[in-house]
Write an enzyme that holds these catalytic residues in place. Structure first.
Site, short mmCIF file in Angstrom:
data_model
loop_
_atom_site.label_atom_id
_atom_site.label_comp_id
_atom_site.label_asym_id
_atom_site.label_seq_id
_atom_site.Cartn_x
_atom_site.Cartn_y
_atom_site.Cartn_z
N GLY A 22 0.80 -1.22 0.00
CA GLY A 22 0.00 0.00 0.00
C GLY A 22 0.83 1.26 0.00
O GLY A 22 2.02 1.25 -0.28
N LEU A 24 0.39 3.63 -2.18
CA LEU A 24 0.80 3.45 -3.57
C LEU A 24 1.35 4.74 -4.18
O LEU A 24 0.88 5.84 -3.88
CB LEU A 24 -0.39 2.96 -4.40
CG LEU A 24 -1.05 1.67 -3.90
CD1 LEU A 24 -2.19 1.26 -4.84
CD2 LEU A 24 -0.04 0.54 -3.77
N HIS A 25 2.35 4.56 -5.04
CA HIS A 25 2.93 5.69 -5.80
C HIS A 25 3.02 5.26 -7.26
O HIS A 25 2.61 4.13 -7.62
CB HIS A 25 4.29 6.08 -5.22
CG HIS A 25 5.22 4.91 -5.02
ND1 HIS A 25 5.75 4.20 -6.08
CD2 HIS A 25 5.68 4.31 -3.90
CE1 HIS A 25 6.51 3.23 -5.62
NE2 HIS A 25 6.48 3.26 -4.29
N HIS A 28 4.14 1.73 -8.15
CA HIS A 28 3.14 0.66 -8.04
C HIS A 28 2.18 0.70 -9.23
O HIS A 28 1.79 -0.34 -9.75
CB HIS A 28 2.30 0.83 -6.76
CG HIS A 28 3.06 0.66 -5.49
ND1 HIS A 28 3.30 1.70 -4.62
CD2 HIS A 28 3.63 -0.44 -4.92
CE1 HIS A 28 3.96 1.25 -3.57
NE2 HIS A 28 4.19 -0.04 -3.73
N GLN A 55 7.45 -9.75 8.03
CA GLN A 55 8.70 -9.39 7.35
C GLN A 55 9.40 -8.19 7.99
O GLN A 55 10.40 -7.70 7.49
CB GLN A 55 8.45 -9.15 5.86
CG GLN A 55 7.63 -7.92 5.50
CD GLN A 55 7.25 -7.90 4.02
OE1 GLN A 55 6.41 -8.66 3.56
NE2 GLN A 55 7.90 -7.04 3.26
N GLY A 141 8.45 -5.44 -8.42
CA GLY A 141 9.29 -4.33 -8.87
C GLY A 141 10.77 -4.70 -8.79
O GLY A 141 11.20 -5.39 -7.85
N LYS A 143 13.08 -2.78 -8.04
CA LYS A 143 13.79 -2.08 -6.95
C LYS A 143 14.16 -3.08 -5.85
O LYS A 143 15.21 -2.97 -5.23
CB LYS A 143 12.95 -0.95 -6.37
CG LYS A 143 13.78 -0.10 -5.39
CD LYS A 143 13.00 1.03 -4.83
CE LYS A 143 12.12 0.62 -3.71
NZ LYS A 143 12.85 0.29 -2.47
N SER A 179 9.68 4.93 -3.71
CA SER A 179 9.48 3.99 -2.59
C SER A 179 8.54 4.64 -1.60
O SER A 179 8.61 5.87 -1.38
CB SER A 179 10.84 3.74 -1.92
OG SER A 179 10.65 3.21 -0.63
N SER A 180 7.69 3.84 -0.98
CA SER A 180 6.79 4.40 0.04
C SER A 180 7.61 5.00 1.18
O SER A 180 7.18 5.94 1.84
CB SER A 180 5.86 3.31 0.58
OG SER A 180 5.16 2.72 -0.50
O1 PAF Z 1 7.60 -5.54 -1.89
C1 PAF Z 1 6.64 -5.49 -1.09
O2 PAF Z 1 5.88 -4.52 -1.09
C2 PAF Z 1 6.42 -6.63 -0.10
O3 PAF Z 1 7.62 -7.18 0.31
C3 PAF Z 1 5.47 -7.70 -0.64
C4 PAF Z 1 6.03 -8.40 -1.86
C5 PAF Z 1 4.12 -7.10 -0.96
C6 PAF Z 1 5.26 -8.79 0.44
O4 PAF Z 1 4.73 -8.25 1.60
#
Ligand code: PAF
Length: 276
Positions: A22, A24-25, A28, A55, A141, A143, A179-180
């Site tokens: 989320g 988003l930019h 995305h 994560q 992406g 990146k 990047s967010s």
């Molecule tokens: O790159 C991301 O935004 C995240 O690591 C992902 C792939 C959505 C998994 O949570």
């Protein structure tokens, strides 16, 4: 979500997934457009928006990770997504959750070395998202180069029936990768954040100009001199490696890949490029 995905499949519509966290930019949105081009007008594009707690390490930015559900939904609609999947933590990780997916080679260096539990969280959530949305294609992406490689390996090793597409990084006018997390940067830090792109460009220039492969250690030292021009920048890592296998190289030549992670004040940014 699974029921909807199966309906689409029965109707013969190819499905593409764009997994995101989320906020988003334009980067995305370019992934959503790429997904649409891949499945065509009759296909279905699903964007997942989920800030995946597994994560993030306890010391990281999970709590303050930027969120904008309404803005995200507006952008997904405008970009032509057919569905937005917004699972909750309780749905993704119900009580007693105890099964993880772990890739054990490509995930060890770089991001994996700096953020030890990170890729286990990524592969677990991506495996779940693939099972929930049942796509034929998933778009990631470039990146997050290492992430795309780790997910590609997981999909191959575990026979997920999905093709992983890696879409080009979108950059601001001055080269900063979108990047967010750029949202965290104060104006003075935002100006210094271009140092990542300048280091990648300098590495490219040096590799092009060299008559023979360059020592990775020497190139790393030269790039660190550039980093010192940004007072709030602190290096986490610079790595030179083969783009597919992520195998580190000791002598850097054209076609090798460089990735780096740099702290700008309290914000950790990553970027990468092929040295061509
Ligand atoms: O790159 C991301 O935004 C995240 O690591 C992902 C792939 C959505 C998994 O949570």
């Amino acid at each position: 979500m699974q029921r909807l995905a199966r309906q689409w499949q029965r109707a013969g519509a190819p499905v593409a997934l764009v997994p995101t966290m989320g906020f988003l930019h334009a980067g995305h949105i370019s992934l959503i457009h790429r997904a649409r081009r891949t499945v065509g007008r009759r296909g279905r594009v699903v964007v997942s928006i989920y800030v995946n707690p597994t994560q993030f390490a306890p010391t990281e930015d999970l709590k303050r990770y930027p969120r904008d559900r309404e803005g995200d939904l507006r952008q997904c609609r405008a970009a032509g997504a057919d569905a937005v999947f917004l699972p909750s933590d309780a749905e993704m990780y119900p009580g007693g959750f105890s099964t993880y997916v772990e890739e054990q080679a490509l995930s060890r260096g770089m991001e994996g070395a700096s953020r030890p539990a990170h890729f286990r969280g990524v592969t677990t959530v991506v495996a779940k998202l693939l099972l929930l949305t049942q796509p034929g294609v998933a778009v990631f992406g470039a990146k997050d180069w290492q992430q795309a490689a780790v997910v590609g390996r997981m999909v191959r090793d575990l026979n997920f029936p999905v093709r992983i597409v890696v879409a080009e990084t979108l950059r601001e006018g001055d080269g900063l990768a979108m990047s967010s997390r750029n949202h965290y940067l104060l104006p003075a830090q935002r100006a210094q954040a271009t140092v990542l792109w300048r280091m990648l460009e300098e590495a490219r220039r040096q590799v092009r100009a060299a008559r023979q492969p360059l020592s990775a250690a020497l190139l790393r030292r030269r790039l660190q001199a550039l980093l010192r021009q940004a007072p709030e920048a602190r290096l986490d890592y610079i790595e030179f490696f083969q783009p597919d296998t992520l195998e580190p190289v000791r002598r850097v030549r054209r076609g090798d890949h460089m990735a780096l992670a740099v702290w700008i004040g309290p914000t950790r940014l990553i970027d990468n490029a092929t040295l061509e």
